[in-house]
Design a protein around this motif. Structure first.
Motif, PDB file in Angstrom:
ATOM      1  N   GLY A   3       0.694  -1.394  -0.072  1.00  0.00           N
ATOM      2  CA  GLY A   3      -0.193   0.501   0.084  1.00  0.00           C
ATOM      3  C   GLY A   3       0.795   0.850   0.130  1.00  0.00           C
ATOM      4  O   GLY A   3       2.050   1.363  -0.218  1.00  0.00           O
ATOM      5  N   TRP A   4       0.163   2.735   0.364  1.00  0.00           N
ATOM      6  CA  TRP A   4       0.946   4.013   0.009  1.00  0.00           C
ATOM      7  C   TRP A   4       0.467   4.703   1.313  1.00  0.00           C
ATOM      8  O   TRP A   4       1.087   4.527   2.367  1.00  0.00           O
ATOM      9  CB  TRP A   4       0.226   4.263  -1.053  1.00  0.00           C
ATOM     10  CG  TRP A   4       1.778   5.435  -0.974  1.00  0.00           C
ATOM     11  CD1 TRP A   4       1.236   7.271  -0.941  1.00  0.00           C
ATOM     12  CD2 TRP A   4       2.587   5.825  -0.782  1.00  0.00           C
ATOM     13  NE1 TRP A   4       2.144   7.898  -0.839  1.00  0.00           N
ATOM     14  CE2 TRP A   4       3.248   6.739  -1.133  1.00  0.00           C
ATOM     15  CE3 TRP A   4       4.383   4.606  -1.183  1.00  0.00           C
ATOM     16  CZ2 TRP A   4       5.101   7.401  -0.782  1.00  0.00           C
ATOM     17  CZ3 TRP A   4       5.589   5.378  -1.123  1.00  0.00           C
ATOM     18  CH2 TRP A   4       5.412   6.679  -0.773  1.00  0.00           C
ATOM     19  N   GLN A   5      -0.779   4.518   1.910  1.00  0.00           N
ATOM     20  CA  GLN A   5      -1.327   5.093   2.612  1.00  0.00           C
ATOM     21  C   GLN A   5      -2.138   3.984   3.603  1.00  0.00           C
ATOM     22  O   GLN A   5      -1.892   2.860   3.612  1.00  0.00           O
ATOM     23  CB  GLN A   5      -2.579   6.224   2.360  1.00  0.00           C
ATOM     24  CG  GLN A   5      -1.524   6.954   1.543  1.00  0.00           C
ATOM     25  CD  GLN A   5      -3.085   8.045   1.200  1.00  0.00           C
ATOM     26  OE1 GLN A   5      -4.051   7.142   1.431  1.00  0.00           O
ATOM     27  NE2 GLN A   5      -2.420   9.455   0.991  1.00  0.00           N
ATOM     28  N   VAL A   6      -2.256   4.682   4.676  1.00  0.00           N
ATOM     29  CA  VAL A   6      -2.527   3.425   6.321  1.00  0.00           C
ATOM     30  C   VAL A   6      -4.255   2.489   5.485  1.00  0.00           C
ATOM     31  O   VAL A   6      -3.702   1.751   5.959  1.00  0.00           O
ATOM     32  CB  VAL A   6      -2.949   3.988   7.272  1.00  0.00           C
ATOM     33  CG1 VAL A   6      -4.031   3.397   8.195  1.00  0.00           C
ATOM     34  CG2 VAL A   6      -1.784   4.951   8.325  1.00  0.00           C
ATOM     35  N   ASP A   7      -4.701   3.462   5.285  1.00  0.00           N
ATOM     36  CA  ASP A   7      -5.998   3.017   4.680  1.00  0.00           C
ATOM     37  C   ASP A   7      -5.777   1.721   3.317  1.00  0.00           C
ATOM     38  O   ASP A   7      -6.613   0.919   3.686  1.00  0.00           O
ATOM     39  CB  ASP A   7      -6.871   4.014   4.124  1.00  0.00           C
ATOM     40  CG  ASP A   7      -7.428   4.855   4.990  1.00  0.00           C
ATOM     41  OD1 ASP A   7      -7.850   4.381   6.104  1.00  0.00           O
ATOM     42  OD2 ASP A   7      -8.120   5.593   4.529  1.00  0.00           O
ATOM     43  N   ASP A   8      -3.945   1.931   2.833  1.00  0.00           N
ATOM     44  CA  ASP A   8      -4.689   0.658   1.802  1.00  0.00           C
ATOM     45  C   ASP A   8      -4.550  -0.541   2.623  1.00  0.00           C
ATOM     46  O   ASP A   8      -4.288  -1.297   1.851  1.00  0.00           O
ATOM     47  CB  ASP A   8      -3.568   1.419   0.753  1.00  0.00           C
ATOM     48  CG  ASP A   8      -3.731   2.589  -0.187  1.00  0.00           C
ATOM     49  OD1 ASP A   8      -4.854   2.738  -0.256  1.00  0.00           O
ATOM     50  OD2 ASP A   8      -2.736   3.362  -0.250  1.00  0.00           O
ATOM     51  N   TYR A   9      -3.086  -0.153   3.119  1.00  0.00           N
ATOM     52  CA  TYR A   9      -2.937  -1.206   3.658  1.00  0.00           C
ATOM     53  C   TYR A   9      -4.590  -1.859   5.069  1.00  0.00           C
ATOM     54  O   TYR A   9      -4.260  -3.622   5.097  1.00  0.00           O
ATOM     55  CB  TYR A   9      -1.748  -1.402   5.298  1.00  0.00           C
ATOM     56  CG  TYR A   9      -0.393  -1.214   4.861  1.00  0.00           C
ATOM     57  CD1 TYR A   9       0.735  -2.097   4.090  1.00  0.00           C
ATOM     58  CD2 TYR A   9      -0.538   0.310   3.984  1.00  0.00           C
ATOM     59  CE1 TYR A   9       1.629  -1.305   3.988  1.00  0.00           C
ATOM     60  CE2 TYR A   9       1.133   0.822   3.553  1.00  0.00           C
ATOM     61  CZ  TYR A   9       1.383   0.321   3.580  1.00  0.00           C
ATOM     62  OH  TYR A   9       3.052  -0.087   2.750  1.00  0.00           O
ATOM     63  N   LEU A  10      -5.484  -1.688   4.784  1.00  0.00           N
ATOM     64  CA  LEU A  10      -6.243  -1.787   6.208  1.00  0.00           C
ATOM     65  C   LEU A  10      -6.715  -2.630   4.843  1.00  0.00           C
ATOM     66  O   LEU A  10      -7.847  -3.509   4.767  1.00  0.00           O
ATOM     67  CB  LEU A  10      -6.744  -1.550   6.515  1.00  0.00           C
ATOM     68  CG  LEU A  10      -6.479  -0.217   7.811  1.00  0.00           C
ATOM     69  CD1 LEU A  10      -7.303   1.240   8.417  1.00  0.00           C
ATOM     70  CD2 LEU A  10      -6.420  -0.997   9.240  1.00  0.00           C
ATOM     71  N   ALA A  11      -7.074  -2.423   3.692  1.00  0.00           N
ATOM     72  CA  ALA A  11      -7.787  -2.799   2.296  1.00  0.00           C
ATOM     73  C   ALA A  11      -7.483  -4.215   1.638  1.00  0.00           C
ATOM     74  O   ALA A  11      -7.978  -5.034   2.167  1.00  0.00           O
ATOM     75  CB  ALA A  11      -8.081  -1.841   1.561  1.00  0.00           C
ATOM     76  N   CYS A  12      -5.905  -3.998   2.195  1.00  0.00           N
ATOM     77  CA  CYS A  12      -4.964  -5.995   2.930  1.00  0.00           C
ATOM     78  C   CYS A  12      -5.723  -6.778   3.052  1.00  0.00           C
ATOM     79  O   CYS A  12      -5.875  -7.605   2.523  1.00  0.00           O
ATOM     80  CB  CYS A  12      -4.341  -5.576   2.177  1.00  0.00           C
ATOM     81  SG  CYS A  12      -2.726  -4.958   0.484  1.00  0.00           S
ATOM     82  N   VAL A  13      -5.487  -6.053   4.411  1.00  0.00           N
ATOM     83  CA  VAL A  13      -6.471  -6.783   6.086  1.00  0.00           C
ATOM     84  C   VAL A  13      -7.603  -7.264   5.729  1.00  0.00           C
ATOM     85  O   VAL A  13      -8.435  -8.884   5.220  1.00  0.00           O
ATOM     86  CB  VAL A  13      -5.866  -6.401   7.019  1.00  0.00           C
ATOM     87  CG1 VAL A  13      -6.748  -7.591   7.878  1.00  0.00           C
ATOM     88  CG2 VAL A  13      -4.617  -5.542   7.083  1.00  0.00           C
ATOM     89  N   GLU A  42       5.012   8.214   9.051  1.00  0.00           N
ATOM     90  CA  GLU A  42       3.697   7.260   8.320  1.00  0.00           C
ATOM     91  C   GLU A  42       3.842   5.976   8.386  1.00  0.00           C
ATOM     92  O   GLU A  42       3.346   4.961   8.707  1.00  0.00           O
ATOM     93  CB  GLU A  42       4.000   8.107   7.056  1.00  0.00           C
ATOM     94  CG  GLU A  42       2.300   7.125   5.800  1.00  0.00           C
ATOM     95  CD  GLU A  42       2.542   7.516   4.493  1.00  0.00           C
ATOM     96  OE1 GLU A  42       1.648   7.945   4.008  1.00  0.00           O
ATOM     97  OE2 GLU A  42       3.856   8.303   3.868  1.00  0.00           O
ATOM     98  N   ALA A  43       5.657   5.463   8.928  1.00  0.00           N
ATOM     99  CA  ALA A  43       5.321   3.973   8.125  1.00  0.00           C
ATOM    100  C   ALA A  43       5.943   3.849   9.415  1.00  0.00           C
ATOM    101  O   ALA A  43       4.844   2.200   9.604  1.00  0.00           O
ATOM    102  CB  ALA A  43       7.155   3.510   7.774  1.00  0.00           C
ATOM    103  N   ALA A  44       6.047   4.586  10.759  1.00  0.00           N
ATOM    104  CA  ALA A  44       5.839   3.887  12.105  1.00  0.00           C
ATOM    105  C   ALA A  44       4.169   3.958  12.089  1.00  0.00           C
ATOM    106  O   ALA A  44       3.436   2.850  12.768  1.00  0.00           O
ATOM    107  CB  ALA A  44       6.378   4.958  13.229  1.00  0.00           C
ATOM    108  N   GLU A  45       3.274   5.051  11.795  1.00  0.00           N
ATOM    109  CA  GLU A  45       1.889   4.851  11.759  1.00  0.00           C
ATOM    110  C   GLU A  45       1.188   3.534  10.927  1.00  0.00           C
ATOM    111  O   GLU A  45       0.376   3.191  11.558  1.00  0.00           O
ATOM    112  CB  GLU A  45       1.749   5.794  10.974  1.00  0.00           C
ATOM    113  CG  GLU A  45      -0.434   6.146  11.562  1.00  0.00           C
ATOM    114  CD  GLU A  45      -1.100   6.868  10.727  1.00  0.00           C
ATOM    115  OE1 GLU A  45      -1.994   6.905  10.428  1.00  0.00           O
ATOM    116  OE2 GLU A  45      -0.581   8.439  10.007  1.00  0.00           O
TER     117      GLU A  45
END
Length: 133
Positions: A3-13, A42-45
């Protein structure tokens, strides 16, 4: 995880969950797309957010020293080619007979020791210090 933003990673989950994959139960989950911003808030978040939804055993792809200083204590493992690239442009270690140490275990272990020594002792190192390894 990509992903790029936090929401992208949550979408992967969510995509994994929809496919029946429980990332919280996985022995390790790869965390990509953080290598160029690993030392940022951002990465830490991203790492913190994934932990908050139960995805805790993360492997950080391409995480170098700044990233390890920032969130290494929250990663199960990490890798980086920084040591190999550095070795490619240096003469081989005195005890080595190969042309470069870019694939040399001795150089990699010495690099690892230098990285660990360069991180201030007040920062958690439980996954990366010699005794825990």
């Amino acid at each position: 995880m990509q992903g790029w933003q936090v929401d992208d990673y949550l979408a992967c989950v969510d995509l994994y969950a929809a496919a029946g994959v429980d990332l919280a139960a996985a022995p390790v989950v790869g965390l990509g797309s953080v290598c160029r911003r690993q030392a940022t808030d951002e990465a830490a978040e991203i790492v913190d957010t994934l932990h908050s939804v139960g995805v805790g055993r993360l492997h950080g792809f391409g995480v170098k020293i700044l990233g390890l200083r920032r969130c290494g204590q929250r990663l199960a493992s990490a890798d980086s080619m920084a040591w190999s690239i550095t070795a490619r442009y240096r003469p081989p270690l005195p005890e080595c007979t190969h042309v470069t140490c870019s694939n040399c275990a001795r150089f990699a272990l010495a690099w690892r020791d230098d990285v660990i020594a360069s991180i201030p002792p007040h920062e958690p190192l439980s996954l990366f210090d010699r005794e825990a390894a």
